[in-house]
Structures are given as C-alpha cells and as structure tokens.
Design a protein around this motif. Structure first.
Motif, PDB file in Angstrom:
ATOM      1  N   LEU A 173     -24.645  15.480 -43.628  1.00  0.00           N
ATOM      2  CA  LEU A 173     -23.604  14.944 -42.806  1.00  0.00           C
ATOM      3  C   LEU A 173     -22.624  13.942 -43.419  1.00  0.00           C
ATOM      4  N   ALA A 174     -21.618  13.910 -43.657  1.00  0.00           N
ATOM      5  CA  ALA A 174     -20.647  12.650 -43.648  1.00  0.00           C
ATOM      6  C   ALA A 174     -19.994  12.537 -42.555  1.00  0.00           C
ATOM      7  N   LEU A 175     -19.913  11.233 -41.959  1.00  0.00           N
ATOM      8  CA  LEU A 175     -19.461  10.690 -40.664  1.00  0.00           C
ATOM      9  C   LEU A 175     -18.391   9.785 -41.002  1.00  0.00           C
ATOM     10  N   ILE A 176     -17.019  10.034 -40.590  1.00  0.00           N
ATOM     11  CA  ILE A 176     -15.990   9.231 -40.745  1.00  0.00           C
ATOM     12  C   ILE A 176     -15.723   8.682 -39.200  1.00  0.00           C
ATOM     13  N   GLY A 177     -16.102   7.395 -39.127  1.00  0.00           N
ATOM     14  CA  GLY A 177     -15.615   6.831 -37.772  1.00  0.00           C
ATOM     15  C   GLY A 177     -17.194   6.217 -37.053  1.00  0.00           C
ATOM     16  N   ALA A 178     -17.041   5.416 -36.601  1.00  0.00           N
ATOM     17  CA  ALA A 178     -18.524   5.016 -36.029  1.00  0.00           C
ATOM     18  C   ALA A 178     -18.093   4.185 -34.499  1.00  0.00           C
ATOM     19  N   GLY A 179     -17.135   4.810 -33.810  1.00  0.00           N
ATOM     20  CA  GLY A 179     -16.841   4.213 -32.609  1.00  0.00           C
ATOM     21  C   GLY A 179     -17.743   5.029 -31.549  1.00  0.00           C
ATOM     22  N   ALA A 180     -17.076   5.159 -30.402  1.00  0.00           N
ATOM     23  CA  ALA A 180     -17.804   5.499 -29.221  1.00  0.00           C
ATOM     24  C   ALA A 180     -18.408   6.996 -29.225  1.00  0.00           C
ATOM     25  N   GLN A 181     -17.585   7.802 -30.004  1.00  0.00           N
ATOM     26  CA  GLN A 181     -17.715   9.132 -30.061  1.00  0.00           C
ATOM     27  C   GLN A 181     -18.905   9.466 -31.380  1.00  0.00           C
TER      28      GLN A 181
ATOM     29  N   ALA B 107     -22.080   8.540 -32.146  1.00  0.00           N
ATOM     30  CA  ALA B 107     -23.638   9.073 -31.956  1.00  0.00           C
ATOM     31  C   ALA B 107     -23.655  10.363 -31.593  1.00  0.00           C
ATOM     32  N   ASP B 108     -22.940  10.852 -30.593  1.00  0.00           N
ATOM     33  CA  ASP B 108     -23.033  12.215 -30.173  1.00  0.00           C
ATOM     34  C   ASP B 108     -22.558  13.160 -31.260  1.00  0.00           C
ATOM     35  N   GLN B 109     -21.672  12.841 -32.075  1.00  0.00           N
ATOM     36  CA  GLN B 109     -21.296  13.700 -33.358  1.00  0.00           C
ATOM     37  C   GLN B 109     -22.611  14.086 -34.250  1.00  0.00           C
ATOM     38  N   VAL B 110     -23.220  13.018 -34.344  1.00  0.00           N
ATOM     39  CA  VAL B 110     -24.369  13.067 -35.382  1.00  0.00           C
ATOM     40  C   VAL B 110     -25.460  13.724 -34.515  1.00  0.00           C
ATOM     41  N   ARG B 111     -25.820  13.551 -33.327  1.00  0.00           N
ATOM     42  CA  ARG B 111     -26.587  14.265 -32.720  1.00  0.00           C
ATOM     43  C   ARG B 111     -26.618  15.755 -32.287  1.00  0.00           C
TER      44      ARG B 111
ATOM     45  N   ALA C 126     -24.504  -0.806 -37.363  1.00  0.00           N
ATOM     46  CA  ALA C 126     -25.041  -0.808 -35.690  1.00  0.00           C
ATOM     47  C   ALA C 126     -25.290   0.775 -35.239  1.00  0.00           C
ATOM     48  N   LEU C 127     -24.550   1.538 -35.702  1.00  0.00           N
ATOM     49  CA  LEU C 127     -24.524   3.254 -35.251  1.00  0.00           C
ATOM     50  C   LEU C 127     -25.839   3.492 -35.795  1.00  0.00           C
ATOM     51  N   LEU C 128     -25.913   3.404 -37.301  1.00  0.00           N
ATOM     52  CA  LEU C 128     -27.381   3.913 -37.960  1.00  0.00           C
ATOM     53  C   LEU C 128     -28.641   3.181 -37.253  1.00  0.00           C
ATOM     54  N   ALA C 129     -28.569   1.943 -36.962  1.00  0.00           N
ATOM     55  CA  ALA C 129     -29.731   1.431 -36.219  1.00  0.00           C
ATOM     56  C   ALA C 129     -30.134   1.977 -34.953  1.00  0.00           C
ATOM     57  N   GLY C 130     -29.142   2.376 -34.257  1.00  0.00           N
ATOM     58  CA  GLY C 130     -29.203   2.855 -32.938  1.00  0.00           C
ATOM     59  C   GLY C 130     -29.831   4.342 -32.898  1.00  0.00           C
ATOM     60  N   LEU C 131     -29.500   5.037 -33.974  1.00  0.00           N
ATOM     61  CA  LEU C 131     -29.979   6.336 -34.268  1.00  0.00           C
ATOM     62  C   LEU C 131     -31.197   6.334 -34.934  1.00  0.00           C
ATOM     63  N   GLU C 132     -31.634   5.354 -35.502  1.00  0.00           N
ATOM     64  CA  GLU C 132     -32.746   5.345 -36.198  1.00  0.00           C
ATOM     65  C   GLU C 132     -34.310   5.983 -35.829  1.00  0.00           C
TER      66      GLU C 132
ATOM     67  N   VAL D 192     -30.502   7.847 -44.841  1.00  0.00           N
ATOM     68  CA  VAL D 192     -28.959   7.228 -44.045  1.00  0.00           C
ATOM     69  C   VAL D 192     -28.460   6.178 -45.081  1.00  0.00           C
ATOM     70  N   ASP D 193     -27.123   6.334 -45.204  1.00  0.00           N
ATOM     71  CA  ASP D 193     -26.356   5.243 -46.174  1.00  0.00           C
ATOM     72  C   ASP D 193     -25.201   5.012 -45.391  1.00  0.00           C
TER      73      ASP D 193
END
Length: 285
Positions: free
Chosen positions: A107-115, A117-121, A144-150, A158-159
C-alpha cells in the motif's frame, strides 16, 4: 467498533442503496463547503442519520461535527469525527476488496492527516499488508502516523517516501487522503496493475488523481454518480474534457451486485455519502 464490522456494514448499505432502500437527498454545502449537512433515511428500519460538520483545512482537527441517529425506539448523538474517519476507511475497504488483486499486499498512502490511519486499517483488513509506504509533505506527520500504527502492523515493512511518485511506483494499492487541488502523482508512475482510492477531494476545485489515470483505467467506480458530478473535482474535469465518459462511471452498489474484472488499473473515487454514516451509526445503536 472493529474495521471489519464497519466494512461489512457499509458494504450492505451500498447494496441497499442500489436496491432503493434509502431516501438520500443531496448533501448541502455552505460557506464554500466549509459547513456540510448530510442525511440518509432507511425506509425498511425507519431509521435516519443526520450529520453536520465544519471543515477548516488549516485547523487541527480539520473536521468537527455531530451526528444524530434516530430510530423508532429513540435516538442518540455522537461525535462525527471518529465516525467519519471510520466510515470513510470502511468504504475504501469495500472498494479495495472489490477491485484490488487478491494477492495485493503493498500500500502507498498519500497524506498523513486525520483520515490516514483508518485508510491503512481498512486496506489491511481486506488485503493484509506486507509493505506500507507513506508520503506527506510534512514528514514528521508521516513518522507519527507510522509510530501510531506500529502495534497494528507488526509484520509490515514500513517506509516514508520523499515524494508521491516514488511512493506509488511499486504499490498494488494507492490511497489518497489529501486536500490537494492538483494531481498528486503522474499516471506514468503507477504500475500497469494497481487499484487507486481517492477520498480527500470533496469540492470541484480539488483534485488528487491525474487525468491520464481516469482516461486509461479499466473501471472508475464512484460512491454515487450524482455526488461525484457535483463535488469530485477530478471526475468533473475528466468528464467535461471528454477523457472520461459519463456513462462509464459505475456506482459502488452496482459494482457490488455485478463485480467488474480485476484487470489493468482501477479507480475508486469517493466524496462520501450519508448511507455510510447511517451504516456505522446503526452498529452503535
């Protein structure tokens, strides 16, 4: 509430929408789409969800709001923010499960705002991730997003990418969750077989996807054609310029009833419709 449960609820709601179970008036936008009001009434259950949100791109949090869910036995009121991120993730889970390759795992995620984490989940719930690459203009937010999903992705590599084109280059699935007014990456940067979700743009002046992707995609699925033609900048521009035929747009509920082939590049564009809010709120009732 688990993401898999939300995905199944939203899937059923879109099938119900296509079957004519809902009254779904167009979303009302005020103040340059800074205030939105959306409602859905489910005739079989007699239940209704009404959400009012305020959106300020420069504010943290960007979205604030309230949802009221009413049913024959009563009603409740809840914070619209976590419900909105959950239901937006859930619809991406539905679309990814429908359109991405069965063995998609990058998965490539563009954007690390409020939406984000749930996109990744949501993608992880339907296509377990072996690799996640994030790009955000502020790299600290990506970190910060990646740390929260660790803890949720213990077996996922992750990268953080230096730009969006780098992020999407090897991806099986791409999720765009930004407020961009310009395409985020070049169509040439994508693999020949990739599924792309775009959920960030919700105004005609906003765009996340390049026109060449919409012109060459095997299928372009939207949550609702009427909503997309009113609010999705990339869809409006592509249709008006002639690179995307209006009649080729497929609504999500119809695609669930008659799944398209998983081949080439596929796109899901969502501006968000109130049946998603209703579906997740009903799980809370």
């Amino acid at each position: 509430m688990s993401m898999p449960a939300a995905i199944e609820a939203v899937r059923a709601a879109f099938i119900g929408l296509t079957a004519g179970e809902f009254d779904l008036p167009p979303r009302q936008a005020f103040g340059g789409s800074r205030s939105l009001v959306m409602a859905a009434h489910h005739r079989p259950s007699g239940s209704t969800a009404v959400k009012v949100v305020s959106i300020e791109i420069e504010r943290d949090p960007v979205i604030t709001g309230t949802l009221v869910y009413s049913h024959p036995d009563g009603q409740f009121v809840t914070d619209a923010v976590p419900l909105t991120t959950l239901r937006t993730g859930a619809v991406v889970g539905v679309a990814t499960d429908l359109l991405a390759e069965e063995d998609a795992s990058h998965l490539a995620l563009i954007g690390a705002g409020a939406q984000a984490a749930d996109q990744v989940r949501a993608v992880h719930a339907v296509r377990p991730l072996k690799k996640l690459v994030v790009f955000n203009r502020d790299a600290a937010k990506a970190e910060a997003l990646l740390a929260g999903l660790e803890d949720e992705l213990p077996d996922t590599v992750v990268d953080i990418a230096s730009d969006a084109d780098e992020a999407v280059r090897e991806a099986d699935v791409v999720c765009c969750a930004t407020a961009s007014t310009m395409p985020l990456f070049s169509g040439d940067s994508l693999k020949e077989r990739v599924h792309v979700n775009a959920i960030g743009s919700y105004r005609p002046v906003m765009r996340e996807l390049p026109q060449e992707l919409l012109a060459t995609a095997e299928v372009v699925v939207v949550d609702q054609v009427e909503a997309a033609l009113s609010e999705a900048g990339e869809i409006i521009r592509a249709v008006h310029s002639g690179v995307l035929r209006l009649e080729s747009l497929v609504e999500l509920g119809a695609a669930l009833d008659n799944p398209p082939l998983r081949q080439g590049r596929t796109v899901f564009k969502s501006v968000g419709v109130a049946v998603q809010d209703w579906a997740v709120a009903r799980l809370l009732a």
